[in-house]
Write a protein that holds these residues in place. Structure first.
Motif, PDB file in Angstrom:
ATOM      1  N   MET A  45       0.848  -1.200   0.000  1.00 18.34           N
ATOM      2  CA  MET A  45       0.000   0.000   0.000  1.00 18.34           C
ATOM      3  C   MET A  45       0.882   1.248   0.000  1.00 18.34           C
ATOM      4  O   MET A  45       0.624   2.207  -0.735  1.00 18.34           O
ATOM      5  CB  MET A  45      -0.897   0.032   1.246  1.00 18.34           C
ATOM      6  CG  MET A  45      -1.908  -1.080   1.335  1.00 18.34           C
ATOM      7  SD  MET A  45      -3.076  -1.056  -0.009  1.00 18.34           S
ATOM      8  CE  MET A  45      -2.850  -2.680  -0.667  1.00 18.34           C
ATOM      9  N   TRP A  46       1.921   1.238   0.833  1.00 17.89           N
ATOM     10  CA  TRP A  46       2.805   2.405   0.947  1.00 17.89           C
ATOM     11  C   TRP A  46       3.671   2.562  -0.285  1.00 17.89           C
ATOM     12  O   TRP A  46       3.937   3.671  -0.719  1.00 17.89           O
ATOM     13  CB  TRP A  46       3.656   2.308   2.213  1.00 17.89           C
ATOM     14  CG  TRP A  46       2.790   2.387   3.426  1.00 17.89           C
ATOM     15  CD1 TRP A  46       2.439   1.357   4.256  1.00 17.89           C
ATOM     16  CD2 TRP A  46       2.093   3.541   3.908  1.00 17.89           C
ATOM     17  NE1 TRP A  46       1.578   1.808   5.218  1.00 17.89           N
ATOM     18  CE2 TRP A  46       1.348   3.137   5.044  1.00 17.89           C
ATOM     19  CE3 TRP A  46       2.031   4.875   3.493  1.00 17.89           C
ATOM     20  CZ2 TRP A  46       0.554   4.026   5.757  1.00 17.89           C
ATOM     21  CZ3 TRP A  46       1.240   5.750   4.215  1.00 17.89           C
ATOM     22  CH2 TRP A  46       0.512   5.327   5.332  1.00 17.89           C
ATOM     23  N   VAL A 106       0.176   3.931  18.206  1.00 21.64           N
ATOM     24  CA  VAL A 106       1.257   4.231  19.132  1.00 21.64           C
ATOM     25  C   VAL A 106       1.840   5.576  18.701  1.00 21.64           C
ATOM     26  O   VAL A 106       1.960   5.839  17.508  1.00 21.64           O
ATOM     27  CB  VAL A 106       2.369   3.160  19.069  1.00 21.64           C
ATOM     28  CG1 VAL A 106       3.260   3.253  20.289  1.00 21.64           C
ATOM     29  CG2 VAL A 106       1.792   1.775  18.930  1.00 21.64           C
ATOM     30  N   ALA A 107       2.194   6.417  19.653  1.00 22.22           N
ATOM     31  CA  ALA A 107       2.804   7.705  19.303  1.00 22.22           C
ATOM     32  C   ALA A 107       4.236   7.462  18.852  1.00 22.22           C
ATOM     33  O   ALA A 107       5.188   7.664  19.588  1.00 22.22           O
ATOM     34  CB  ALA A 107       2.761   8.657  20.486  1.00 22.22           C
ATOM     35  N   ASP A 108       4.361   6.997  17.624  1.00 22.16           N
ATOM     36  CA  ASP A 108       5.628   6.568  17.058  1.00 22.16           C
ATOM     37  C   ASP A 108       5.952   7.485  15.877  1.00 22.16           C
ATOM     38  O   ASP A 108       5.041   7.932  15.187  1.00 22.16           O
ATOM     39  CB  ASP A 108       5.439   5.118  16.573  1.00 22.16           C
ATOM     40  CG  ASP A 108       6.725   4.458  16.175  1.00 22.16           C
ATOM     41  OD1 ASP A 108       7.269   3.727  16.994  1.00 22.16           O
ATOM     42  OD2 ASP A 108       7.176   4.687  15.032  1.00 22.16           O
ATOM     43  N   THR A 109       7.225   7.784  15.651  1.00 23.25           N
ATOM     44  CA  THR A 109       7.548   8.729  14.573  1.00 23.25           C
ATOM     45  C   THR A 109       7.041   8.245  13.218  1.00 23.25           C
ATOM     46  O   THR A 109       6.583   9.039  12.406  1.00 23.25           O
ATOM     47  CB  THR A 109       9.069   8.961  14.464  1.00 23.25           C
ATOM     48  OG1 THR A 109       9.721   7.732  14.686  1.00 23.25           O
ATOM     49  CG2 THR A 109       9.519   9.989  15.462  1.00 23.25           C
ATOM     50  N   LYS A 110       7.139   6.941  12.979  1.00 24.62           N
ATOM     51  CA  LYS A 110       6.709   6.417  11.679  1.00 24.62           C
ATOM     52  C   LYS A 110       5.198   6.571  11.510  1.00 24.62           C
ATOM     53  O   LYS A 110       4.721   7.009  10.462  1.00 24.62           O
ATOM     54  CB  LYS A 110       7.111   4.946  11.583  1.00 24.62           C
ATOM     55  CG  LYS A 110       6.850   4.325  10.224  1.00 24.62           C
ATOM     56  CD  LYS A 110       7.940   4.643   9.252  1.00 24.62           C
ATOM     57  CE  LYS A 110       7.877   3.750   8.030  1.00 24.62           C
ATOM     58  NZ  LYS A 110       8.971   4.046   7.113  1.00 24.62           N
ATOM     59  N   ALA A 114       3.262   9.172   9.035  1.00 21.98           N
ATOM     60  CA  ALA A 114       2.345   8.724   7.983  1.00 21.98           C
ATOM     61  C   ALA A 114       1.028   9.492   8.071  1.00 21.98           C
ATOM     62  O   ALA A 114       0.476   9.919   7.050  1.00 21.98           O
ATOM     63  CB  ALA A 114       2.101   7.223   8.115  1.00 21.98           C
ATOM     64  N   ALA A 115       0.527   9.687   9.289  1.00 19.57           N
ATOM     65  CA  ALA A 115      -0.734  10.411   9.463  1.00 19.57           C
ATOM     66  C   ALA A 115      -0.590  11.866   9.017  1.00 19.57           C
ATOM     67  O   ALA A 115      -1.468  12.406   8.341  1.00 19.57           O
ATOM     68  CB  ALA A 115      -1.173  10.344  10.921  1.00 19.57           C
ATOM     69  N   ILE A 116       0.543  12.497   9.371  1.00 19.18           N
ATOM     70  CA  ILE A 116       0.766  13.891   8.981  1.00 19.18           C
ATOM     71  C   ILE A 116       0.848  14.007   7.459  1.00 19.18           C
ATOM     72  O   ILE A 116       0.310  14.942   6.867  1.00 19.18           O
ATOM     73  CB  ILE A 116       2.057  14.442   9.653  1.00 19.18           C
ATOM     74  CG1 ILE A 116       1.838  14.567  11.170  1.00 19.18           C
ATOM     75  CG2 ILE A 116       2.442  15.797   9.063  1.00 19.18           C
ATOM     76  CD1 ILE A 116       3.111  14.801  11.956  1.00 19.18           C
ATOM     77  N   PHE A 155       8.786  12.852   6.265  1.00 20.91           N
ATOM     78  CA  PHE A 155       8.004  12.214   7.325  1.00 20.91           C
ATOM     79  C   PHE A 155       7.989  10.691   7.251  1.00 20.91           C
ATOM     80  O   PHE A 155       7.879  10.019   8.270  1.00 20.91           O
ATOM     81  CB  PHE A 155       6.570  12.744   7.323  1.00 20.91           C
ATOM     82  CG  PHE A 155       6.429  14.071   8.003  1.00 20.91           C
ATOM     83  CD1 PHE A 155       6.734  14.195   9.352  1.00 20.91           C
ATOM     84  CD2 PHE A 155       6.011  15.192   7.310  1.00 20.91           C
ATOM     85  CE1 PHE A 155       6.614  15.410   9.995  1.00 20.91           C
ATOM     86  CE2 PHE A 155       5.883  16.416   7.940  1.00 20.91           C
ATOM     87  CZ  PHE A 155       6.189  16.531   9.283  1.00 20.91           C
ATOM     88  N   LEU A 156       8.070  10.139   6.038  1.00 20.95           N
ATOM     89  CA  LEU A 156       7.981   8.686   5.927  1.00 20.95           C
ATOM     90  C   LEU A 156       9.336   7.990   5.944  1.00 20.95           C
ATOM     91  O   LEU A 156       9.439   6.847   6.368  1.00 20.95           O
ATOM     92  CB  LEU A 156       7.238   8.286   4.642  1.00 20.95           C
ATOM     93  CG  LEU A 156       5.728   8.493   4.627  1.00 20.95           C
ATOM     94  CD1 LEU A 156       5.140   7.907   3.364  1.00 20.95           C
ATOM     95  CD2 LEU A 156       5.075   7.865   5.842  1.00 20.95           C
ATOM     96  N   THR A 157      10.375   8.679   5.473  1.00 15.12           N
ATOM     97  CA  THR A 157      11.646   7.958   5.367  1.00 15.12           C
ATOM     98  C   THR A 157      12.773   8.552   6.205  1.00 15.12           C
ATOM     99  O   THR A 157      13.592   7.818   6.732  1.00 15.12           O
ATOM    100  CB  THR A 157      12.100   7.866   3.900  1.00 15.12           C
ATOM    101  OG1 THR A 157      12.401   9.188   3.435  1.00 15.12           O
ATOM    102  CG2 THR A 157      11.037   7.278   3.016  1.00 15.12           C
TER     103      THR A 157
END
Lengths: 225, 78
Positions: A45-46, A106-110, A114-116, A155-157
């Motif tokens: 999907m990503w 989870v408040a996780d950077t990844k 992704a949400a941002i 943000f994603l990588t």
């Protein structure tokens, strides 16, 4: 029919991964168990989203140099398709997280990254929809869209790699390529990635064609009045 | 009969029992996978259902693709 061979390839590739993704042996990993098979469905999907968003940014760059409205339509429709896959990626990731990490979110950077990213693209649609004049809309939207793709990459990588993350492949966590050294997973994973990217491109072409039809009908209506 | 219940055999049996418990514990950490699901063969039912759904979606997409193609031709004529 000759032009459509890649659509057949799309169907065959994804059908293959649906069957092989369940039948083929996978490495036995604690916590993951059979859910490791989600790799064949969640991760593509990503890949599809990032590819189609790259296409969108490319169309925006072409628009800025050629100022052809067609490129603006293509950029917007590609971003739309990208968001379909982005939202699907978020939902499937959330389900997977619930049964491996124990929480839907989870408040996780990844994850937050992704949400941002999805929110940044939603802002693109709002921006593009809020300007009436065609060329002005296309120009402002194109500039913002290029910025949006750069933010996607950040943000994603980039950011997830700079900090600790639960997500595989980030912050010192092993990616899945460490688990599937037996390479049977690769024989399903790579075709899955290609298949879903092609499906996204198919959706994109359909969206562009309908949008162009709509524009033509509108201009026809204008000439009749 | 008495030989079965004397002290020496009791100790021996207890030792054997402990050995079995210890063995069962060392065998435990194997990761649980859905092997039974595959042995019963019924996972194929789910795969078939998924495949049918996907084929249905693809057929739907092809029909939509054709419909748009027809509309494009019609608009070109006008």
């Amino acid at each position: 029919m000759k032009k459509n061979w890649w659509k057949i390839l799309t169907a065959v590739l994804i059908l293959y991964t649906i069957v092989a993704g369940f039948v083929f042996k996978v490495p036995a990993q604690p916590i993951l168990h059979e859910s490791i098979r989600n790799l064949y469905f969640h991760v593509p999907m990503w890949f599809a989203m990032i590819t189609i968003c790259f296409l969108s940014a490319l169309q925006s760059i072409i628009y800025l140099s050629k100022t052809s409205i067609e490129n603006d339509i293509k950029a917007a429709q590609a971003a739309h398709t990208g968001m379909l896959f982005g939202v699907l990626g978020l939902i499937t990731g959330s389900i997977w997280a619930r049964y491996t990490w124990g929480a839907w979110w989870v408040a996780d950077t990844k994850l937050n990254g992704a949400a941002i990213t999805v929110l940044i693209y939603l802002a693109y649609f709002i921006l593009r929809g809020s300007i009436e004049e065609e060329q002005k809309r296309a120009r402002v939207a194109a500039v913002y869209n290029i910025f949006a793709y750069v933010m996607l990459i950040v943000f994603l990588t980039i950011l997830p790699r700079l900090s600790d993350s639960l997500h595989p492949g980030n912050g010192g966590n092993p990616g899945f390529n460490k688990y599937d050294l037996d390479s049977t997973m690769r024989t399903v994973f790579y075709p899955a990635v290609l298949g879903w990217i092609l499906l996204a491109v198919w959706f994109y072409t359909l969206r562009v064609r309908t949008e162009k039809l709509q524009q033509k009908i509108r201009s026809n209506d204008d000439s009749f009045q | 009969m008495t030989i079965l219940f004397n002290k020496k055999t009791m100790i021996l049996m207890a030792a054997l029992l402990l050995q079995m418990v210890a063995f069962a514990q060392t065998a435990e950490p194997a990761v649980e996978m859905a092997d039974g699901l595959y042995q019963s063969g019924k996972i194929y039912v789910v795969i078939t259902a998924l495949a049918v759904i996907f084929i249905g979606i693809i057929i739907y997409l092809i029909l939509l693709d054709r419909k748009i193609g027809k509309l494009e031709k019609e608009l070109k004529k006008n």
